[in-house]
Design an enzyme around this catalytic site. Structure first.
Site, PDB file in Angstrom:
ATOM      1  CD  GLU A  55      -1.844  -2.372   1.002  1.00  0.00           C
ATOM      2  OE1 GLU A  55      -2.596  -3.149   0.381  1.00  0.00           O
ATOM      3  OE2 GLU A  55      -0.818  -2.754   1.618  1.00  0.00           O
ATOM      4  CG  HIS A 124     -10.806  -8.065   5.653  1.00  0.00           C
ATOM      5  ND1 HIS A 124     -10.132  -8.852   6.547  1.00  0.00           N
ATOM      6  CD2 HIS A 124     -10.200  -8.252   4.456  1.00  0.00           C
ATOM      7  CE1 HIS A 124      -9.168  -9.515   5.922  1.00  0.00           C
ATOM      8  NE2 HIS A 124      -9.186  -9.162   4.653  1.00  0.00           N
TER       9      HIS A 124
END
Length: 332
Positions: A55, A124
């Site tokens: 990321e 998540h």
């Protein structure tokens, strides 16, 4: 909403060859939620391409692209994964215009699926929007329906400053009313699912009055717009529901006008309570509407705990807790 977001990317990639889509699995696979499906086939591997699982690297590369003159749209698969890229976002993307005396801009739109409702557990399901609203130089946008998703994403991609575009996962395939024991609803026949195929914008910083009313004002965004709407209808309260759509910039004028009219304010969001964006909303309403308030401002939020996988539906601000807050406000 998935189709609407895909359409926004398709429209802008066709209109502007500077628009580039990148991220984990966004190319051949079409994204974990299929938002980028078909884009690589249509526009090629130079315009829509897969990246390594990093990321920090995705966001850092996208910032470089933006400073160079492109308009990148990186996807971070889940909001929970964005933390390794925070330094790049805060120290580089948010400050590059100021640090360079406007010699460089950063027209970057980071798409981020966020929130719970899919049993994704702690890694998540998080809602970290307040991390970004705290940073000067970043815009934070959260749609709640297909029409706004497309129009806001197009506006974000055309903006010359970095935008964190947060997509409520539970709304991807239909509105969410907060009841675990009900089957998922579809966007079919929903008024906000009537999405034009071509180009249109929904301006950033412009809230939407979903439902007009005179008894109290409810401020919400993303998934919680639908939950709050359902609770208002079930309780028979003449509530005015405002979908903020954009947290930064914030449409404080619409909020202020509504609270001055109703005299009561309820704030609903899924993120944890302490230092959540609801605290900022509460302070703003208090500062601007104090003499019009007939009851204390209420907040219904997630709890100050790690995200509980097995107790996900108790963690959400659901119909019971929102209903109790509405009752308290109306008794004052």
């Amino acid at each position: 909403m998935i189709q609407a977001l895909n359409s926004a990317l398709d429209v802008m990639m066709a209109r502007d060859d500077r628009v580039v889509v990148l991220g984990e699995d966004v190319g051949y696979f079409g994204g974990v939620f299929r938002v980028t499906a078909g884009l690589q086939t249509k526009f090629g591997k130079q315009r829509c391409f897969d990246t390594p699982i990093t990321e920090c690297g995705i966001i850092g590369a996208a910032i470089g692209m933006a400073a160079y003159g492109l308009r990148p749209v990186p996807e971070i698969q889940f909001a929970d994964y964005i933390y390794p890229g925070l330094d790049q976002i805060i120290s580089e993307a948010a400050r590059i215009r100021y640090r360079s005396a406007a010699d460089f801009i950063c027209p970057l739109t980071i798409r981020v699926p966020f929130g719970g409702g899919i049993f994704g557990g702690q890694t998540h399901s998080q809602s970290p929007e307040s991390l970004f609203t705290h940073v000067t130089g970043i815009k934070t946008v959260i749609p709640s329906n297909p029409h706004d998703a497309k129009g806001l994403l197009i506006a974000a991609m055309e903006d010359n400053d970095p935008v964190i575009f947060m997509e409520p996962k539970r709304c991807y395939n239909g509105p969410f009313d907060g009841y675990y024991d009900r089957p998922a609803k579809s966007w079919a026949d929903h008024p906000d699912a009537d999405v034009d195929e071509g180009y249109f914008r929904v301006p950033l910083g412009q809230a939407r009055i979903v439902r007009e009313g005179g008894d109290l004002t409810i401020l919400a965004y993303g998934t919680m717009v639908h939950v709050a709407h359902k609770v208002i209808d079930e309780h028979g309260i003449d509530g005015e529901l405002i979908d903020l759509r954009s947290l930064v910039p914030l449409d404080i004028a619409t909020i202020e006008a509504s609270v001055r009219k109703t005299g009561r304010c309820l704030i609903v969001h899924e993120a944890t309570r302490t230092s959540g964006f609801g605290a900022e909303l509460s302070a703003l309403v208090q500062e601007r509407c104090f003499y019009h308030l007939e009851a204390p401002i209420e907040r219904v939020t997630g709890f100050d705990t790690p995200y509980p996988h097995s107790l996900e539906w108790s963690y959400f601000p659901g119909p019971i807790r929102i209903g109790e807050a509405l009752d308290r406000l109306m008794r004052e």
